[in-house]
Design an enzyme around this catalytic site. Sequence first.
Site, short mmCIF file in Angstrom:
data_model
loop_
_atom_site.label_atom_id
_atom_site.label_comp_id
_atom_site.label_asym_id
_atom_site.label_seq_id
_atom_site.Cartn_x
_atom_site.Cartn_y
_atom_site.Cartn_z
N HIS A 135 42.22 52.64 -66.02
CA HIS A 135 42.58 53.96 -66.53
C HIS A 135 42.08 54.14 -67.96
O HIS A 135 41.61 53.19 -68.58
CB HIS A 135 44.10 54.17 -66.49
CG HIS A 135 44.65 54.41 -65.12
ND1 HIS A 135 44.98 53.38 -64.27
CD2 HIS A 135 44.90 55.56 -64.44
CE1 HIS A 135 45.42 53.88 -63.12
NE2 HIS A 135 45.39 55.20 -63.20
N LYS A 139 46.52 55.46 -71.64
CA LYS A 139 47.61 55.17 -70.70
C LYS A 139 48.43 54.00 -71.22
O LYS A 139 47.89 52.95 -71.59
CB LYS A 139 47.05 54.85 -69.31
CG LYS A 139 48.14 54.65 -68.25
CD LYS A 139 47.54 54.54 -66.86
CE LYS A 139 48.60 54.28 -65.80
NZ LYS A 139 49.58 55.38 -65.70
N GLY A 145 51.70 52.78 -61.69
CA GLY A 145 52.65 52.97 -60.59
C GLY A 145 51.96 52.92 -59.24
O GLY A 145 52.53 52.44 -58.25
#
Length: 240
Positions: A135, A139, A145
């Site tokens: 990411h 982040k 998740g």
Amino acid sequence: MKILLIGYGAMNQRVARLAEEKGHEIVGVIENTPKATTPYQQYQHIADVKDADVAIDFSNPNLLFPLLDEEFHLPLVVATTGEKEKLLNKLDELSQNIPVFFSANMSYGVHALTKILAAAVPLLDEFDIELTEAHHNKKVDAPSGTLEKLYDVIVSLKENVTPVYDRHELNEKRQPQDIGIHSIRGGTIVGEHEVLFAGTDETIQITHRAQSKDIFANGAIQAAERLVNKPNGFYTFDNL
């Protein structure tokens, strides 16, 4: 459809734009601290919102959990992933009184990835499995998740699984029950999730790459469009 936004960060700003393009109306925003730059009516409590059909949450536990303790009266789409176990317990409780939709990733492609993974794990029982997510550099949480969701799929199908987050600390050979979990942060990567099956003389890789955050916003809107017509209950992509 009249939508209340919980949080007004980058994701719910996309939700607002795309929802209005579809002909929906944003009736307000709930934020921790009111901001002069927010272009919608701002609220601090659910009870203050009278004319919404559904609430879409892309926020964080600090904002969401206090709201869930109020008398929540709207169908609710939740994309917050922090403190997952506590969140799921609370949403399950709320679903007795309102329809609730939750997904750690609002992309239907990621949902399809979990189904592909569930089919592959029994077929590749002797293969080692490694999970990797990448990411952008802003982040905060790791692993994502979504990667936790992929890991949960594996755990549901294999016995005695052990997550391994730092092989450098272990300093030993890989064990058959190990599931490697890796997080990469850099640049403006929207989101990439890869499952690697490594066998003798062959490997299989299954990858999902998000090319725009719009897929998550659109997924939340589509979930809301369906949820408003559902009876009370807890919904995921599996039963919506």
